[in-house]
Design a protein around this motif. Structure first.
Motif, PDB file in Angstrom:
ATOM      1  N   ASP B  39     -42.475  88.044  -9.781  1.00  0.00           N
ATOM      2  CA  ASP B  39     -42.520  89.146 -10.743  1.00  0.00           C
ATOM      3  C   ASP B  39     -41.998  90.422 -10.094  1.00  0.00           C
ATOM      4  O   ASP B  39     -41.272  91.192 -10.702  1.00  0.00           O
ATOM      5  CB  ASP B  39     -43.962  89.403 -11.222  1.00  0.00           C
ATOM      6  CG  ASP B  39     -44.656  88.138 -11.682  1.00  0.00           C
ATOM      7  OD1 ASP B  39     -43.996  87.081 -11.715  1.00  0.00           O
ATOM      8  OD2 ASP B  39     -45.862  88.192 -11.979  1.00  0.00           O
ATOM      9  N   SER B 119     -46.538  81.706 -11.357  1.00  0.00           N
ATOM     10  CA  SER B 119     -47.501  82.508 -10.622  1.00  0.00           C
ATOM     11  C   SER B 119     -47.968  81.662  -9.449  1.00  0.00           C
ATOM     12  O   SER B 119     -48.173  80.454  -9.604  1.00  0.00           O
ATOM     13  CB  SER B 119     -48.678  82.896 -11.518  1.00  0.00           C
ATOM     14  OG  SER B 119     -49.285  81.744 -12.043  1.00  0.00           O
ATOM     15  N   GLY B 125     -45.982  78.095 -14.411  1.00  0.00           N
ATOM     16  CA  GLY B 125     -44.586  78.280 -14.805  1.00  0.00           C
ATOM     17  C   GLY B 125     -44.363  78.139 -16.287  1.00  0.00           C
ATOM     18  O   GLY B 125     -43.287  77.688 -16.709  1.00  0.00           O
TER      19      GLY B 125
HETATM   20  N1  LIG Z   1     -52.223  87.563 -16.131  1.00  0.00           N
HETATM   21  C1  LIG Z   1     -50.917  87.789 -16.311  1.00  0.00           C
HETATM   22  N2  LIG Z   1     -50.483  89.011 -16.715  1.00  0.00           N
HETATM   23  C2  LIG Z   1     -49.154  89.255 -16.908  1.00  0.00           C
HETATM   24  N3  LIG Z   1     -48.210  88.342 -16.710  1.00  0.00           N
HETATM   25  C3  LIG Z   1     -48.567  87.111 -16.319  1.00  0.00           C
HETATM   26  C4  LIG Z   1     -49.940  86.759 -16.103  1.00  0.00           C
HETATM   27  N4  LIG Z   1     -49.990  85.470 -15.721  1.00  0.00           N
HETATM   28  C5  LIG Z   1     -48.711  85.027 -15.676  1.00  0.00           C
HETATM   29  N5  LIG Z   1     -47.853  86.013 -16.038  1.00  0.00           N
HETATM   30  C6  LIG Z   1     -46.371  85.957 -16.061  1.00  0.00           C
HETATM   31  O1  LIG Z   1     -45.951  84.630 -16.303  1.00  0.00           O
HETATM   32  C7  LIG Z   1     -45.234  84.114 -15.188  1.00  0.00           C
HETATM   33  C8  LIG Z   1     -45.526  82.640 -15.026  1.00  0.00           C
HETATM   34  O2  LIG Z   1     -46.906  82.457 -14.810  1.00  0.00           O
HETATM   35  P1  LIG Z   1     -47.607  81.027 -14.828  1.00  0.00           P
HETATM   36  O3  LIG Z   1     -47.218  80.350 -16.099  1.00  0.00           O
HETATM   37  O4  LIG Z   1     -49.064  81.339 -14.739  1.00  0.00           O
HETATM   38  O5  LIG Z   1     -47.097  80.301 -13.615  1.00  0.00           O
HETATM   39  C9  LIG Z   1     -45.647  84.998 -14.015  1.00  0.00           C
HETATM   40  O6  LIG Z   1     -44.647  85.011 -13.020  1.00  0.00           O
HETATM   41  C10 LIG Z   1     -45.825  86.349 -14.695  1.00  0.00           C
HETATM   42  O7  LIG Z   1     -44.579  86.985 -14.876  1.00  0.00           O
END
Ligand SMILES: Nc1ncnc2c1ncn2[C@@H]1O[C@H](COP(=O)(O)O)[C@@H](O)[C@H]1O
Ligand SMILES: Cc1cc2nc3c(=O)[nH]c(=O)nc-3n(C[C@H](O)[C@H](O)[C@H](O)COP(=O)(O)OP(=O)(O)OC[C@H]3O[C@@H](n4cnc5c(N)ncnc54)[C@H](O)[C@@H]3O)c2cc1C
Lengths: 324, 247
Positions: B39, B119, B125
Motif C-alpha cells: 500500500d 496485506s 489479496g
Molecule cells: N483494514 C483495511 N483498511 C484499508 N484497506 C485495506 C484494509 N485491509 C486491506 N486493505 C486493502 O486491500 C489490500 C489487500 O488486502 P487483503 O485482501 O487483506 O490481502 C491491501 O493491500 C489494502 O490496500
C-alpha cells in the motif's frame, strides 16, 4: 446439488493445479453428499474436459465463447453465477492464484458469500465450515469459519497430491449472455517467458542469493535447475541488482511459492525472504556460513562454498537420473 | 481526477507472532505496526507521482481500523495525500472491510482506487477486487506499472509466466505490487504538513461479517536440519529421493 469448480486452461491444456482444484471440489462433494461440476471457459477440446472425470468431476459445463480465452473477471464471474443457478450450488471453488484472486472475490460479493483465500485443508464440517489458511506470511495459520449460506473457497495450489481415478465427465454446453461491459478490460500485449518452467507452478525450485557473487555464476544454478527440471528463483537484492529478472524474485515483496523442493544457495534466510518460501515442503540450504539463519528453516543443509558444491550436486543428480 | 488509496495497518515484517487467549487472538503487545508495504511503497507512491505530474488532483487515503491505526495514517499522510478517512471498525473479514471502503467510496466518487496486492497480515489479496465488485466497476490485479491518460488506464500486470498490458477506462480498482513505483521516505516537511491535513473518522455502515477467525495456530517446529558434507552430494540426492520423496 453440486459443488462448482472453476477450471482454467492454458490454450486448451488444463494444468496440474487446476486438476488439484477439481479433486478438492470432488473431495468436499463426497463429504457433503453432492457431486462436483467443473466450469470450463473458452476454446478447448472435449477430451481434455472429459478427463476431469479422472479427478472426480461428474459434469463439465462448458461456456464455449472465445472471448473467455483471456481473463475477464466480470465475465468469468457471470459464467460461474450461471452455473451456480443451474446447479443450485452453495459452494464455489477456485484456486488462490492470480486469476482466482480476480474472479472469486467478485463471485463472492455477488452471492453474499464468505471467502477463504488460500485453503490448506478440506473444510471441517463438524465445527461449522472451518478452513485453515496461512496468515502473517507463513508465520501462523488461521482457522476461518465461513458463516454465510453460500461459500467460496480459493484453494492454495500444490497443497494436495493428485490421485487419478477412472472416470469420464459428461460435458454440457452452458449458454451465457454477456453484457458488453464485462469485457471492458482489453488486453493490449502479452509477454510470456517461454521455454522456462513457470516459477509459480514449479514443483522444484533452485534459487540463488547474493552469495552467488554475480550474474556470471548463474550458469551453475541453471545447470542444476536443468538437471532437476526445476524453475529458477532469486532473493530480492539479486533482482534489484539486475543479476536476474524481477519475476524470479521471491519473498515478502516478490512472489510466494510452495514447491515440493526449494534449494536456496547463497541466501542468508532473512525473514522477508522466508515469507515467500516457507510453504515449501522440503528446503535445502547451501551456504558457507554455518550460522546463516536459513539453516533453521531447512530440512537439509550443506555448509561450504556454493561454487564447489553446485557442480558436484548437479553431477550427483545426473548420476541419479541415469541409474533410475 | 480523484484517487483513493486503501491503507492497511500490519505488523512489521520481522514480528514474531505470539498467540494469546487460548489461541484465539494474536498478541499485539510489543508489535511494531507499519503501513502494509504494498500500500505504501507502490499504491501510495504511484498516486503521488500521478499528482506531481498533474494527472491527479486529489489523493485521499482510507483505512478500516480503530484509533490505534492513526499513527499509520499520519505516516501515510506525511508521504503525501490531501486527506485521510478512518472508518472506525475492527475487521478481519475481507468482505466487511471491502464493504466499508466501497460505501465510503460511493459517497465521494473516485476515478481510481489503488490498493496493495495483499496485506501481509491476512494474506488474502481480495479486498480490492471485492471493492470493485461492490462498486460494479473493473479491477486489475497484480499491477507492475500504471499509466493514466485521458481517463484511460494502461496497466502492466503479472500473469502466469510473464506480463500483460491491459487497457481499461476509469473508474477502476488496481492492486499494486513491485514495479508500480519506487519506495519513498517521508521528509520533515511532509511530516509537518501531515499534522494539518484532515483525518476524519467515520462510523462504518451496518453490515454483518460472512467469516470468523475461530483460532490461530503456529507452524510446528522444524525437526532440525540434517547437515550433509559437501563431498557427499550423492547422499543428499538419495535423501531427497527416499526420505523427502521430492525427486
Ligand atoms: N483494514 C483495511 N483498511 C484499508 N484497506 C485495506 C484494509 N485491509 C486491506 N486493505 C486493502 O486491500 C489490500 C489487500 O488486502 P487483503 O485482501 O487483506 O490481502 C491491501 O493491500 C489494502 O490496500
Ligand atoms: C520490508 C522488506 C521486504 C523485503 N522483501 C524481500 C523479499 O521479498 N525477498 C528477499 O529475498 N528479500 C527481501 N528483503 C531483503 C531481506 O531482508 C534480505 O536483505 C535479503 O533477502 C538478503 O538477500 P541474500 O540472502 O541474497 O543476501 P545476503 O543477506 O547478503 O546473504 C548472502 C548469503 O550468502 C552466503 N554466501 C556468501 N558467499 C557464499 C558462497 N561462496 N557460497 C555459499 N554461500 C555464500 C552468506 O553467508 C550469506 O548468508 C526485504 C527487506 C525488507 C526490509
Amino acid at each position: 446439488m453440486s459443488v462448482i469448480v472453476l477450471v482454467e486452461h492454458d490454450g486448451g491444456v488444463i494444468k496440474k493445479k487446476n486438476l488439484e482444484a477439481v479433486q478438492y471440489a470432488a473431495g468436499i462433494a463426497q463429504k457433503t453428499g453432492e457431486t462436483a461440476t467443473a466450469v470450463v471457459l473458452g476454446t478447448i477440446g472435449a477430451a481434455e474436459m472429459e478427463n476431469l472425470g479422472q479427478y472426480g468431476a461428474q459434469k463439465v459445463l462448458h461456456v464455449d465463447d472465445a472471448r473467455l480465452n483471456d481473463l475477464h473477471a466480470p465475465a468469468y464471474a457471470r459464467a460461474l453465477l450461471a452455473a451456480v443457478q443451474k446447479e443450485g450450488s452453495k459452494l464455489i471453488v477456485t484456486l488462490n492464484d492470480i486469476n482466482g484472486r480476480a474472479v472469486a472475490p467478485r463471485v463472492a460479493v455477488q452471492l453474499n458469500a464468505g471467502v477463504v483465500a488460500g485453503a490448506l485443508i478440506y473444510p471441517d464440517l463438524e465445527n461449522g465450515f472451518v478452513i485453515k489458511k496461512s496468515v502473517f506470511s507463513g508465520k501462523a495459520f488461521a482457522n476461518v469459519n465461513i458463516t454465510s449460506d453460500v461459500k467460496v473457497i480459493m484453494l492454495m495450489p500444490n497443497t494436495f497430491p493428485l490421485n487419478k481415478v477412472d472416470g469420464k465427465a459428461v460435458v454440457e454446453k452452458l449458454a451465457v449472455n454477456f453484457e458488453e461491459k464485462v469485457f471492458n478490460v482489453k488486453v493490449k500485449e502479452v509477454n510470456k517467458v517461454t521455454g522456462e518452467i513457470a516459477l509459480a507452478d514449479a514443483g522444484l525450485v533452485v534459487s540463488g542469493g547474493r552469495g552467488m557473487k554475480g550474474p556470471e555464476n548463474w550458469g551453475l544454478i541453471e545447470d542444476l535447475a536443468k538437471e532437476l527440471g526445476a524453475a529458477t528463483a532469486c532473493s530480492r537484492p539479486v533482482a534489484d541488482a539486475h543479476w536476474r529478472p524481477h519475476h524470479e524474485h521471491v519473498g515478502q515483496t516478490g512472489g510466494a511459492i510452495r514447491p515440493d523442493l526449494y534449494i536456496a544457495i547463497g541466501i542468508s534466510g532473512a525473514i522477508q525472504h522466508l515469507a515467500g518460501v516457507n510453504g515449501s515442503k522440503t528446503i535445502v540450504v547451501i551456504n558457507n556460513d554455518p550460522e546463516a539463519p536459513f539453516f533453521k528453516a531447512a530440512n537439509y543443509g550443506v555448509v561450504g562454498n556454493a561454487m564447489d558444491i553446485l557442480p558436484s550436486l548437479t553431477a550427483a543428480v545426473k548420476k541419479f537420473h541415469q541409474h533410475k | 481526477m480523484k484517487i483513493l488509496i486503501c491503507i492497511s495497518q500490519v505488523p512489521d515484517t520481522s514480528t514474531k507472532i505470539v498467540l494469546k487467549d487460548n489461541n484465539t487472538l494474536v498478541n499485539s503487545q510489543g508489535v511494531t505496526f507499519v503501513i502494509n508495504p504494498y500500500d505504501e511503497w507502490y499504491a501510495l507512491v504511484r498516486a503521488l507521482e500521478l499528482k506531481e505530474s498533474g494527472i491527479a488532483n486529489e489523493i485521499h487515503l482510507v483505512t478500516v481500523g480503530k484509533a490505534d491505526t492513526e499513527p499509520i495514517i499520519r505516516k501515510a499522510l506525511a508521504l503525501g495525500g490531501d486527506q485521510a478517512v478512518r472508518i472506525d471498525a475492527d475487521s478481519n473479514d475481507p468482505y466487511l472491510t471491502a464493504f466499508y471502503i466501497a460505501e465510503y467510496a460511493k459517497s465521494i466518487g473516485y476515478d481510481l482506487i489503488l490498493c496493495g496486492k495483499e496485506s501481509i497480515d491476512y494474506n488474502n489479496g481480495i479486498v480490492g477486487a471485492m471493492v470493485a465488485a461492490l462498486l460494479d466497476i473493473d479491477y486489475i490485479g497484480f499491477a507492475a506499472g500504471i499509466q493514466i491518460e485521458n481517463n484511460v488506464a494502461v496497466v502492466k500486470r503479472e500473469i502466469e509466466g510473464g506480463e500483460e498490458t491491459d487497457i481499461c477506462n476509469l473508474p477502476l480498482v488496481i492492486s499494486c505490487q513491485k514495479g508500480v513505483a519506487e519506495a519513498r521516505i517521508p521528509n520533515m516537511r511532509g511530516i509537518m504538513a501531515a499534522r494539518t491535513r484532515p483525518l476524519n473518522v467515520i462510523a462504518p455502515s451496518v453490515q454483518s461479517p460472512v467469516t470468523a477467525i475461530l483460532s490461530y495456530e503456529l507452524p510446528p517446529a522444524k525437526a532440525g536440519v540434517k547437515i550433509i558434507k559437501p563431498e557427499n552430494m550423492d547422499e543428499l540426492v538419495n535423501l531427497l529421493h527416499t526420505e523427502a520423496k521430492v525427486i
